[in-house]
Design a protein around this motif. Structure first.
Motif, PDB file in Angstrom:
ATOM      1  N   LYS A  66       0.821  -1.211   0.000  1.00 38.08           N
ATOM      2  CA  LYS A  66       0.000   0.000   0.000  1.00 38.08           C
ATOM      3  C   LYS A  66       0.856   1.263   0.000  1.00 38.08           C
ATOM      4  O   LYS A  66       0.465   2.292  -0.545  1.00 38.08           O
ATOM      5  CB  LYS A  66      -0.926   0.010   1.229  1.00 38.08           C
ATOM      6  N   THR A  67       2.039   1.174   0.641  1.00 38.20           N
ATOM      7  CA  THR A  67       2.842   2.378   0.829  1.00 38.20           C
ATOM      8  C   THR A  67       3.171   3.067  -0.494  1.00 38.20           C
ATOM      9  O   THR A  67       3.116   4.296  -0.589  1.00 38.20           O
ATOM     10  CB  THR A  67       4.156   2.023   1.556  1.00 38.20           C
ATOM     11  N   ASP A  74      -2.124   6.319   7.388  1.00 37.13           N
ATOM     12  CA  ASP A  74      -1.809   4.900   7.265  1.00 37.13           C
ATOM     13  C   ASP A  74      -2.362   4.166   8.475  1.00 37.13           C
ATOM     14  O   ASP A  74      -2.402   4.709   9.572  1.00 37.13           O
ATOM     15  CB  ASP A  74      -0.288   4.715   7.180  1.00 37.13           C
ATOM     16  N   GLU A  75      -2.760   2.943   8.266  1.00 37.00           N
ATOM     17  CA  GLU A  75      -3.316   2.109   9.333  1.00 37.00           C
ATOM     18  C   GLU A  75      -4.411   2.872  10.068  1.00 37.00           C
ATOM     19  O   GLU A  75      -4.401   3.027  11.282  1.00 37.00           O
ATOM     20  CB  GLU A  75      -2.208   1.679  10.309  1.00 37.00           C
ATOM     21  N   GLY A 102       2.791  -2.553  10.205  1.00 41.39           N
ATOM     22  CA  GLY A 102       3.614  -1.911   9.183  1.00 41.39           C
ATOM     23  C   GLY A 102       5.080  -2.276   9.047  1.00 41.39           C
ATOM     24  O   GLY A 102       5.654  -2.065   8.000  1.00 41.39           O
TER      25      GLY A 102
HETATM   26 MG    MG Z   1       1.713  -0.547   5.542  1.00 42.60          MG
END
Ligand code: MG
Ligand code: ADP
Length: 677
Positions: free
Chosen positions: A283-284, A378-379, A535
């Motif tokens: 995803k990053t 993120d997350e 992550g």
């Molecule tokens: Mg990630």
């Protein structure tokens, strides 16, 4: 005449100033607040359970003959009453009792009692039951479902029940399209009602509540569409350069999602897109392509991560990807010295940094952005919804930033419908090529030594491993102790290797240093608490050992396991469990062993534990449903959407409009104004 639902609660008979302030703590200010304060469970007193059918762990109503009542002097002085109904026997125990009570129970022949029964030394026993006694065989009995309310100190169940009785006896209009009769049914279940009748009525009301929620979310979406964002068209072709520099090929799913995101960024309305993809799906990099678009127009991107570890890791990745393109990346965490922080804040304010990566620190008042065009979270499940809104307001311009939200918690489709109706959703449903499946083994703690040997072998081969200690969820303190002890034990068992330690009690720069050392292979084995959960990306780590795996939910186990299987080597996960697993724990561990599909596991988690645990209590709590429970009521969503759309449709007409207004006022009063009705 009917009562006014908005009447102040202090006007209700029996509510003085003291009770008024206690009720305020429960969010009860007016009559309708109290009426909507619904029981969260019921005591089933509809039938008397024969003593041979009483189950350990259940609450029930029993009756029978008292065959013995005597004081026992064990560890504690206890009045023990033995009850026999012809089918079996149970005990009632009292640790606090008066002389009078003792005398009375010794000579009274019959008793009826309600309480929770537990098994002690093969016998079922209930401590401090509620009871009544009879001088002859008890007969008449009114079957009741006794409502139990959420409450607060200073307000007992009996008092609350009385208040509601007074309230329900007033003459109520049908409030808000939700019939009063349905609400009354839940407060005062009529004689003969069963728990399944209650469930039906709850479902009826949940439908209204979810519809109101849907309307609110749609209202927000409409509002967003009326706002303007900076249009970020393709400009310098830097994305193309990154693509060639990457060293790997994007998966088909990544290409599709990048396209979806970039298309959104070219629109004049703020994007609000959720990217969900299993751990390790990549995803990053999606975020990087979006950030490039903003940087090409000299605009800023803020990227927020839930932990400093993860922020640091993103900082390293983004620097590596973007610096060669002339895009500057800056890290803002809570651990900087005052001077460093001042300098970095200055850079942000002047627009000298394009991509600003950080944790909660990004929210501080003093962070002033310069043309913030995009915010990325993120997350996301680790943050509350409220925080998402706050960052949105920090654009520092009249434009709203586009928003990209990423989560590795695969949310079952029904829940997505319920929770994210205001977002567009992209799914990365494909892992990068060449990934080896992670083989998962469940191992009894008695065989721990074999796992240690196994770890020794793979470390010898130059691979790395995580050893995660979990004792009690939520207790960072105790987990840290467990990690320290395990670290000591493993260090003496595996003397030839370098073993690191990572836990939540460490300072964040220490944590980052340890993580960095593990990444650069200065450490072979990392003993950690669940801080490594989100992550963290070290492709050379191939083994994940999780102690007390039975204590964790599937979502968390899956996240932890996702730390391995990120390179080309075969990976393994060992779930070490203790003897005497509960049924649910067995199901969880087996599900982990048999599946590596985050979506499947999320569905299982939903079945076993309910959505609160999947989404994290914070988020689930924030939805603040009064009666709707996404676990039991998610199946209503398709009909909710249909109803919501009908109410919103142009040809709705005035009766629909007023129904909608009523629903909103009842179930979402603070948001009622957000839809023009
Ligand atoms: Mg990630
Ligand atoms: P997550 O979705 O869990 O956030 P990451 O973005 O951290 O996953 O990616 C996991 C790892 O896979 C990283 O090392 C990343 O560089 C790598 N990666 C991402 N996309 C690909 C791809 N298409 N091919 C190979 N490796 C990839």
């Amino acid at each position: 005449m009917s009562v006014d639902p908005n009447e102040r609660i202090s006007l209700l008979k029996g509510v003085g100033p003291r009770l008024e302030s206690t009720l305020a703590k429960l969010g009860i200010f007016c009559y309708s607040d109290l009426l909507l304060h619904l029981p969260n469970r019921y005591q089933d007193r509809t039938q008397i359970v024969p003593l041979n059918q009483v189950e350990a762990g259940s609450e029930c109503l029993i009756e029978g003959e008292i065959v013995d009542a005597s004081v026992q002097f064990g560890r504690r002085r206890t009045l023990k009453v033995t009850v026999d109904d012809g089918t079996g026997k149970v005990h009632l125990s009292f640790f606090h009792f008066s002389k009078f009570q003792q005398k009375h129970l010794e000579k009274t022949p019959y008793i009826r009692a309600y309480g929770e029964f537990r098994a002690y030394a093969q016998q079922l026993s209930c401590v401090h039951p509620e009871y009544e006694t009879f001088s002859a065989e008890p007969d008449s009995f009114v079957p009741t479902l006794l409502p139990i309310y959420p409450t607060t100190a200073g307000l007992g169940q009996a008092r609350l029940r009385n208040l509601l009785k007074t309230l329900c006896n007033l003459h109520w209009p049908d409030i808000a399209g939700t019939p009063f009769t349905a609400l009354r049914f839940l407060h005062q279940p009529p004689a003969g009602a069963s728990l399944s009748d209650i469930a039906k009525v709850q479902e009826r009301i949940a439908f209204d509540e979810l519809t109101a929620y849907y309307l609110v979310m749609q209202g927000r979406a409409l509002k967003r569409q009326q706002e303007t964002a900076l249009i970020l068209p393709q400009a310098g072709g830097l994305g193309r350069t990154l693509l060639t520099n990457l060293g790997f090929q994007l998966t088909g799913a990544q290409v599709r999602v990048v396209r979806e995101v970039l298309l959104d960024l070219q629109q004049p309305v703020p994007m609000l897109r959720l990217v969900q993809g299993d751990v390790g799906s990549g995803k990053t990099i999606i975020a990087a392509f979006a950030a490039i678009r903003a940087a090409e127009l000299n605009c800023q991107t803020a990227l927020m991560a839930p932990t400093e570890l993860l922020a640091e890791q993103h900082y390293l990745n983004f620097s590596q990807w973007l610096n060669p393109l002339g895009i500057s990346v800056l890290l803002l965490t809570g651990q900087l010295t005052a001077k460093e922080q001042r300098e970095r804040l200055e850079k942000i304010k002047n627009g000298d940094a394009h991509v600003i990566i950080g944790t909660h620190a990004l929210f501080q008042e003093k962070v002033v952005f310069h043309q913030l065009a995009l915010s990325i979270i993120d997350e996301q499940h680790r943050f509350g919804v409220h925080q998402r809104m706050t960052l949105q307001h920090k654009s520092g311009a009249q434009h709203r930033p586009h928003q990209l939200v990423m989560t590795a918690t695969p949310i079952p489709r029904t829940l997505t419908m319920a929770l994210y109706t205001d977002m567009d959703v992209s799914t990365i449903d494909e892992l990068p090529r060449g990934r080896q499946p992670i083989k998962t083994h469940t191992v009894q703690s008695a065989k721990r030594a074999q796992v240690v040997e196994r770890v020794r072998r793979i470390l010898e081969q130059g691979q790395q491993a995580y050893w995660v200690c979990t004792l009690i969820e939520e207790s960072t303190e105790i987990d840290a102790v467990a990690a320290v002890q395990t670290h000591t034990a493993l260090a003496s068992a595996l003397t030839e290797f370098r073993i690191g330690l990572l836990h939540g009690r460490m300072k964040s720069d220490e944590k980052v240093a340890v993580m960095q050392a593990f990444k650069t292979k200065e450490l072979d084995l990392l003993v950690a608490t669940t801080v490594v959960e989100v992550g963290v990306d070290v492709p050379n780590a191939t083994h994940m050992i999780i102690e007390n795996g039975e204590r964790l939910g599937l979502a968390q186990l899956h996240q932890l396991r996702g730390r391995v299987g990120r390179g080309q080597l075969a990976s393994h996960c060992f779930l070490i469990f203790n003897k005497g697993l509960s049924g649910a724990a067995k199901v969880r561990l087996n599900a982990m062993r048999d599946s590596q599909d985050g979506f499947y596991l999320a569905e299982q988690d939903l079945k076993i534990r309910g959505p609160g645990d999947i989404l994290g209590t914070r988020q689930a709590g924030e939805q603040g449903f009064r009666i709707a429970d996404l676990n039991t009521h998610a199946h209503l969503m398709p009909r909710v959407v249909e109803k919501g759309e009908l109410l919103l449709s142009a040809e709705a007409g005035s009766s629909n409009a007023s129904q909608m207004k009523n629903l909103l006022q009842t179930w979402a009063p603070t948001d009622a104004g957000s839809l023009s009705v």
